[in-house]
Each structure stands twice: as C-alpha cells, then as structure tokens.
Design a protein around this motif. Structure first.
Motif, PDB file in Angstrom:
ATOM      1  N   SER A   7     -19.186 -17.399  -2.993  1.00 37.86           N
ATOM      2  CA  SER A   7     -19.223 -18.500  -3.948  1.00 37.86           C
ATOM      3  C   SER A   7     -19.048 -19.810  -3.190  1.00 37.86           C
ATOM      4  O   SER A   7     -18.657 -19.805  -2.022  1.00 37.86           O
ATOM      5  N   GLY A   8     -19.351 -20.908  -3.878  1.00 39.56           N
ATOM      6  CA  GLY A   8     -19.121 -22.221  -3.297  1.00 39.56           C
ATOM      7  C   GLY A   8     -20.350 -22.936  -2.789  1.00 39.56           C
ATOM      8  O   GLY A   8     -20.262 -24.089  -2.357  1.00 39.56           O
ATOM      9  N   GLY A   9     -21.497 -22.286  -2.826  1.00 39.92           N
ATOM     10  CA  GLY A   9     -22.713 -22.953  -2.373  1.00 39.92           C
ATOM     11  C   GLY A   9     -23.165 -23.999  -3.380  1.00 39.92           C
ATOM     12  O   GLY A   9     -22.600 -24.132  -4.456  1.00 39.92           O
ATOM     13  N   GLY A  10     -24.185 -24.766  -2.978  1.00 37.69           N
ATOM     14  CA  GLY A  10     -24.700 -25.782  -3.874  1.00 37.69           C
ATOM     15  C   GLY A  10     -25.520 -26.814  -3.144  1.00 37.69           C
ATOM     16  O   GLY A  10     -25.908 -26.612  -1.991  1.00 37.69           O
ATOM     17  N   SER A  21     -16.542 -19.357  -0.108  1.00 36.26           N
ATOM     18  CA  SER A  21     -15.560 -18.288  -0.180  1.00 36.26           C
ATOM     19  C   SER A  21     -16.286 -16.960  -0.302  1.00 36.26           C
ATOM     20  O   SER A  21     -17.383 -16.893  -0.855  1.00 36.26           O
ATOM     21  N   CYS A  22     -15.657 -15.922   0.212  1.00 37.04           N
ATOM     22  CA  CYS A  22     -16.201 -14.563   0.081  1.00 37.04           C
ATOM     23  C   CYS A  22     -15.038 -13.621  -0.147  1.00 37.04           C
ATOM     24  O   CYS A  22     -14.179 -13.468   0.729  1.00 37.04           O
ATOM     25  N   LYS A  75      -5.587 -11.833   0.153  1.00 40.48           N
ATOM     26  CA  LYS A  75      -6.601 -11.956  -0.895  1.00 40.48           C
ATOM     27  C   LYS A  75      -7.919 -11.302  -0.494  1.00 40.48           C
ATOM     28  O   LYS A  75      -8.893 -11.359  -1.248  1.00 40.48           O
ATOM     29  N   SER A  76      -7.976 -10.704   0.686  1.00 41.14           N
ATOM     30  CA  SER A  76      -9.217 -10.089   1.184  1.00 41.14           C
ATOM     31  C   SER A  76     -10.381 -11.068   1.104  1.00 41.14           C
ATOM     32  O   SER A  76     -11.492 -10.717   0.680  1.00 41.14           O
ATOM     33  N   THR A  77     -10.115 -12.291   1.504  1.00 44.24           N
ATOM     34  CA  THR A  77     -11.092 -13.369   1.347  1.00 44.24           C
ATOM     35  C   THR A  77     -11.296 -14.104   2.669  1.00 44.24           C
ATOM     36  O   THR A  77     -10.337 -14.355   3.392  1.00 44.24           O
ATOM     37  N   VAL A  78     -12.539 -14.447   2.940  1.00 44.98           N
ATOM     38  CA  VAL A  78     -12.876 -15.274   4.098  1.00 44.98           C
ATOM     39  C   VAL A  78     -13.509 -16.562   3.589  1.00 44.98           C
ATOM     40  O   VAL A  78     -14.200 -16.565   2.563  1.00 44.98           O
ATOM     41  N   TYR A  79     -13.247 -17.647   4.301  1.00 48.18           N
ATOM     42  CA  TYR A  79     -13.734 -18.962   3.910  1.00 48.18           C
ATOM     43  C   TYR A  79     -14.568 -19.580   5.022  1.00 48.18           C
ATOM     44  O   TYR A  79     -14.407 -19.240   6.202  1.00 48.18           O
ATOM     45  N   THR A 114     -25.203 -16.972  -0.778  1.00 49.46           N
ATOM     46  CA  THR A 114     -25.082 -18.155  -1.621  1.00 49.46           C
ATOM     47  C   THR A 114     -25.900 -19.276  -0.981  1.00 49.46           C
ATOM     48  O   THR A 114     -25.864 -19.464   0.238  1.00 49.46           O
ATOM     49  N   GLN A 115     -26.650 -19.988  -1.808  1.00 47.12           N
ATOM     50  CA  GLN A 115     -27.560 -21.011  -1.304  1.00 47.12           C
ATOM     51  C   GLN A 115     -26.809 -22.311  -1.016  1.00 47.12           C
ATOM     52  O   GLN A 115     -26.044 -22.794  -1.850  1.00 47.12           O
ATOM     53  N   VAL A 116     -27.053 -22.851   0.162  1.00 45.68           N
ATOM     54  CA  VAL A 116     -26.559 -24.179   0.526  1.00 45.68           C
ATOM     55  C   VAL A 116     -27.773 -25.053   0.826  1.00 45.68           C
ATOM     56  O   VAL A 116     -28.601 -24.695   1.672  1.00 45.68           O
TER      57      VAL A 116
END
Length: 120
Positions: A7-10, A21-22, A75-79, A114-116
């Motif tokens: 998430s977080g693309g745009g 974030s993933c 949180k098992s998350t990578v940024y 996710t598209q950037v």
C-alpha cells in the motif's frame, strides 16, 4: 495462506515523497530477508532495496540517499520511504520476502505490486 499486501503508492510530483508499506499475513512462523523491487513499463524488474531480519540494509545506486528501507518485525511489515522522487522512479513497486509458515521450509513470496507515478 501467506499474503504480502502493498500500500501507499500513488501519483506525486517530482521532488515529492511517498511511503510504501507491505504487510505479511497468514500463519507466519518467521520472516527472513525482505525487499522492494520495481518494474517500469518495458523494462525488467529491478531490485531497489533489501533488509535482513537483523536490520542490515542495502539500496540500489539509483536510489541511494533518497530511498530508505525499514521493517517492523512485530507487525511483519516492511516499509520504503521514498524522498526526492524523480520521473524515472515511476514503476510498479513489488514487495518480496522469505517466509516460513506452517512448515520447516522457507518460501519466497511476492506481493501484487503498487503503482508509483512521478510527474515532472
């Protein structure tokens, strides 16, 4: 079933910032290395940044000094913090991780991307 969800693309103007974030989920017993890749139209997928379970990082020369990878093991998350974005950073960004879930084997997983898009 293990999933990686980005998430977080745009869309952002050149010089701007985005934070990707993933999050990994699905009965995970352990996560080893995590990484971000990207693929621009007509180009091969390329490695952007990696981070080990202990927090050691490496970034591609093309983004060094502008992008920072980090992770939250709880949180098992990578940024991926992306600053000073350039039009050439436009791509689909993919999360990748080595995960052990419900077995003794480590399996490599990919997110859907996710598209950037960076406008000039």
């Amino acid at each position: 079933q293990v999933q990686l969800v980005e998430s977080g693309g745009g869309l952002v103007q050149a010089g701007g910032s985005l934070r990707l974030s993933c999050a990994a989920s699905g009965g995970i017993f352990g996560i080893n290395a995590m990484a971000w890749y990207r693929q621009a139209p007509g180009k091969q997928r390329e490695l952007v940044a990696t981070i080990t379970s202990g927090g050691s990082t490496d970034t591609a020369d093309s983004v060094k000094g502008r992008f920072t990878i980090s992770r939250d093991n709880a949180k098992s998350t990578v940024y991926l913090q992306m600053n000073t974005l350039k039009p050439e950073d436009t791509a689909v960004y993919y999360c990748n991780a080595d995960i052990r879930a419900g077995s003794s084997r480590w399996v490599n997983y990919w997110g859907r991307g996710t598209q950037v898009t960076v406008s000039s």
